[in-house]
Structure formats: structure tokens, C-alpha cells
Design a protein around this motif. Structure first.
Motif, PDB file in Angstrom:
ATOM      1  N   HIS A  31       0.933  -1.315  -0.035  1.00  0.00           N
ATOM      2  CA  HIS A  31      -0.039  -0.029  -0.024  1.00  0.00           C
ATOM      3  C   HIS A  31       0.844   1.191  -0.031  1.00  0.00           C
ATOM      4  CE1 HIS A  31      -4.168   1.394   0.443  1.00  0.00           C
ATOM      5  NE2 HIS A  31      -3.668   2.449   1.194  1.00  0.00           N
ATOM      6  N   VAL A  38       1.734   6.931  -6.828  1.00  0.00           N
ATOM      7  CA  VAL A  38       0.821   7.428  -7.227  1.00  0.00           C
ATOM      8  C   VAL A  38       1.015   8.936  -6.812  1.00  0.00           C
ATOM      9  CG1 VAL A  38      -1.894   8.167  -6.734  1.00  0.00           C
ATOM     10  CG2 VAL A  38      -1.030   5.966  -7.175  1.00  0.00           C
ATOM     11  N   LEU A  74      -3.604   2.887  -8.479  1.00  0.00           N
ATOM     12  CA  LEU A  74      -4.939   3.134  -7.765  1.00  0.00           C
ATOM     13  C   LEU A  74      -5.689   1.702  -7.438  1.00  0.00           C
ATOM     14  CD1 LEU A  74      -6.961   6.553  -8.432  1.00  0.00           C
ATOM     15  CD2 LEU A  74      -5.655   5.795  -6.480  1.00  0.00           C
ATOM     16  N   LEU A  84      -6.970  -4.896   4.017  1.00  0.00           N
ATOM     17  CA  LEU A  84      -6.664  -4.297   5.235  1.00  0.00           C
ATOM     18  C   LEU A  84      -7.931  -4.029   6.080  1.00  0.00           C
ATOM     19  CD1 LEU A  84      -3.762  -1.817   4.371  1.00  0.00           C
ATOM     20  CD2 LEU A  84      -3.605  -3.933   5.759  1.00  0.00           C
ATOM     21  N   ILE A  85      -8.956  -3.520   5.204  1.00  0.00           N
ATOM     22  CA  ILE A  85     -10.322  -3.458   5.910  1.00  0.00           C
ATOM     23  C   ILE A  85     -10.939  -4.604   6.093  1.00  0.00           C
ATOM     24  CG2 ILE A  85     -12.718  -2.480   5.749  1.00  0.00           C
ATOM     25  CD1 ILE A  85     -11.609  -0.553   3.652  1.00  0.00           C
ATOM     26  N   SER A  92     -11.501   1.108  10.256  1.00  0.00           N
ATOM     27  CA  SER A  92     -11.878   1.985   9.134  1.00  0.00           C
ATOM     28  C   SER A  92     -13.155   2.327   9.070  1.00  0.00           C
ATOM     29  CB  SER A  92     -11.050   1.363   7.907  1.00  0.00           C
ATOM     30  OG  SER A  92     -10.012   1.619   7.906  1.00  0.00           O
ATOM     31  N   MET A 102     -11.650   8.703   1.765  1.00  0.00           N
ATOM     32  CA  MET A 102     -12.298   8.479   0.368  1.00  0.00           C
ATOM     33  C   MET A 102     -12.877   9.637  -0.239  1.00  0.00           C
ATOM     34  SD  MET A 102     -11.858   5.212   0.136  1.00  0.00           S
ATOM     35  CE  MET A 102     -10.300   5.213   0.891  1.00  0.00           C
ATOM     36  N   LEU A 151      -2.893  11.633   2.171  1.00  0.00           N
ATOM     37  CA  LEU A 151      -1.773  11.056   3.000  1.00  0.00           C
ATOM     38  C   LEU A 151      -2.135  11.110   4.672  1.00  0.00           C
ATOM     39  CD1 LEU A 151       1.559  12.131   1.095  1.00  0.00           C
ATOM     40  CD2 LEU A 151       0.308   9.785   1.042  1.00  0.00           C
ATOM     41  N   ARG A 155      -2.855   8.082   7.559  1.00  0.00           N
ATOM     42  CA  ARG A 155      -2.053   7.786   8.478  1.00  0.00           C
ATOM     43  C   ARG A 155      -2.780   7.941   9.716  1.00  0.00           C
ATOM     44  NH1 ARG A 155       2.087   6.395  11.460  1.00  0.00           N
ATOM     45  NH2 ARG A 155       0.598   4.764  11.053  1.00  0.00           N
ATOM     46  N   ILE A 157      -5.864   7.470  10.341  1.00  0.00           N
ATOM     47  CA  ILE A 157      -6.991   6.466  10.617  1.00  0.00           C
ATOM     48  C   ILE A 157      -6.426   5.532  11.951  1.00  0.00           C
ATOM     49  CG2 ILE A 157      -8.185   4.181  10.027  1.00  0.00           C
ATOM     50  CD1 ILE A 157      -7.712   5.308   6.911  1.00  0.00           C
ATOM     51  N   ALA A 158      -5.268   5.519  12.151  1.00  0.00           N
ATOM     52  CA  ALA A 158      -4.631   4.384  13.339  1.00  0.00           C
ATOM     53  C   ALA A 158      -5.078   5.289  14.566  1.00  0.00           C
ATOM     54  CB  ALA A 158      -3.069   4.175  13.041  1.00  0.00           C
TER      55      ALA A 158
END
Ligand code: HEM
Length: 163
Positions: A31, A38, A74, A84-85, A92, A102, A151, A155, A157-158
Motif C-alpha cells: 500500500h 501515485v 490506484l 486491510l479493511i 476503518s 475516501m 496521505l 496515517r 486512521i490509526a
């Protein structure tokens, strides 16, 4: 979404991801390498629109070289991110930062596709007059901010996950 996350976490595939130690770090590595590809492709073109980079290279040439690589990568991000979800759905799916990421991604995709389409249909599109140059720089600035926002949200989300 709570019910769905609970159901997803109880599936066989989620169980395999949760209990096989190498899967999550491997998905995260793929990822993040894809993020680098990208992000660099998009930012190189944005900086060229601002004339801060590669001024001698024509914008259409740079756009043709870098923007098409964004779409297959992408897809890799979508697959690794989705797995991962599946491995940790609550992290998430119950997290507003994920939905912010998103939403920003939809804006970034629209901007990148718009940029690619305008440049491929008319190579001088963003250079024709002052108004176009200003609009191009505005779009490039929004693009840089939106990619950085993705980005940051990725990061973040954690640190904002539901308890
Ligand atoms: C295409 C759909 C995508 C999905 C479904 C997705 C999903 C995810 C998930 C689930 C995580 C793990 C978050 C966590 O548990 O901490 C993550 C991490 C991350 N994502 Fe994505 N993502 C996608 C695209 C992107 C894109 C396009 C970017 C940026 C260009 C990006 C940047 C990041 C970053 C920087 C991280 C943190 C990685 C880490 O700290 O290990 N993601 N993503």
C-alpha cells in the motif's frame, strides 16, 4: 455499519488475515509503495504546471509520461486497502477519518482525470492565455493539497479508530 463490521470480522478470509502474521505488514508495505508511486506522479505534474520543476520539458509530454501510471496503481491501492479493511473492519469502517480519506480520493481522481483529459485533447489547454494559466495553477494547488490530505488521513486512521 457496526453490524456489517462484526459480520466481516467473523468471516473466514478476515480470520486468515488476522491470524497470519505476515499478511498485514505485507499489505501495508505494498500500500505504502503504491502511495509513493501515485503521489509522486501526481505531484510532478502539479509542480510542472507551477513551473517549479522540469521547465524545459513540455507539460503534455510530462503528463503523458506520469499520469497514466496512476490508474493501475490506484487499483493496487484499492485491493490492498480493501484487504486491510477485511482484516480489521472496525478500524476503518467505524472511523470518520476513513470516510474523509475516501471523499478526498474522489476529488483527487476527478482532478487528475480532468487534467489528463484536457491535456490529451488539447496539449496547450493550460497555456493558452492568462486565465487558463491561473486556472491551471489553481487546479494544481488544489490537487497537491488534496493528495497531501489523503496521505494525512491515511496515517490518521490509526489514531482516530473507534474503541
Ligand atoms: C483506493 C482505495 C484505498 C483504500 C480502500 C485504502 C484503505 C486504507 C486502509 C484500510 C489503511 C490502513 C489504515 C490503518 O488501519 O491504520 C490505509 C492506510 C494508508 N493509506 Fe490507504 N487506501 C486507499 C487509497 C489510498 C491512497 C490513494 C493513498 C494516498 C495516495 C493512501 C494513503 C494511505 C496512507 C499514507 C496510509 C497509512 C499507511 C501506514 O501508516 O502504514 N491510501 N489505507
Amino acid at each position: 455499519m457496526n453490524e456489517f463490521s462484526r459480520w466481516l470480522a467473523a468471516t473466514e478470509v478476515s480470520h486468515v488475515i488476522q491470524t497470519t502474521t505476515w499478511i498485514i505488514p505485507t499489505l501495508q508495505t505494498i500500500h505504502i509503495l503504491s502511495v509513493a508511486a501515485v503521489f509522486s506522479a501526481a505531484i510532478l505534474v502539479d509542480l510542472r504546471i507551477w513551473r517549479l520543476l522540469d521547465r524545459d520539458a513540455p507539460l503534455p509530454e510530462l503528463a503523458r509520461r506520469f499520469l497514466p501510471t496512476i490508474w493501475p496503481v490506484l487499483l493496487i491501492l484499492l485491493v490492498t486497502g480493501s484487504l486491510l479493511i477485511v482484516g480489521e473492519p472496525r478500524r476503518s469502517l467505524l472511523n470518520s477519518t476513513f470516510y474523509l480519506k475516501m471523499a478526498l480520493l474522489v476529488v483527487a481522481i476527478a482532478l487528475t482525470a480532468g487534467l489528463q483529459r484536457t491535456i490529451s485533447s488539447s496539449p496547450n489547454f493550460w497555456d493558452r492565455d492568462l486565465a487558463r494559466r491561473v486556472a491551471g495553477r489553481f487546479a494544481a494547488t488544489v490537487s497537491i493539497l488534496v493528495w497531501c490530505g489523503i496521505l494525512f488521513a491515511g496515517r490518521w486512521i490509526a489514531y482516530t479508530q473507534a474503541g
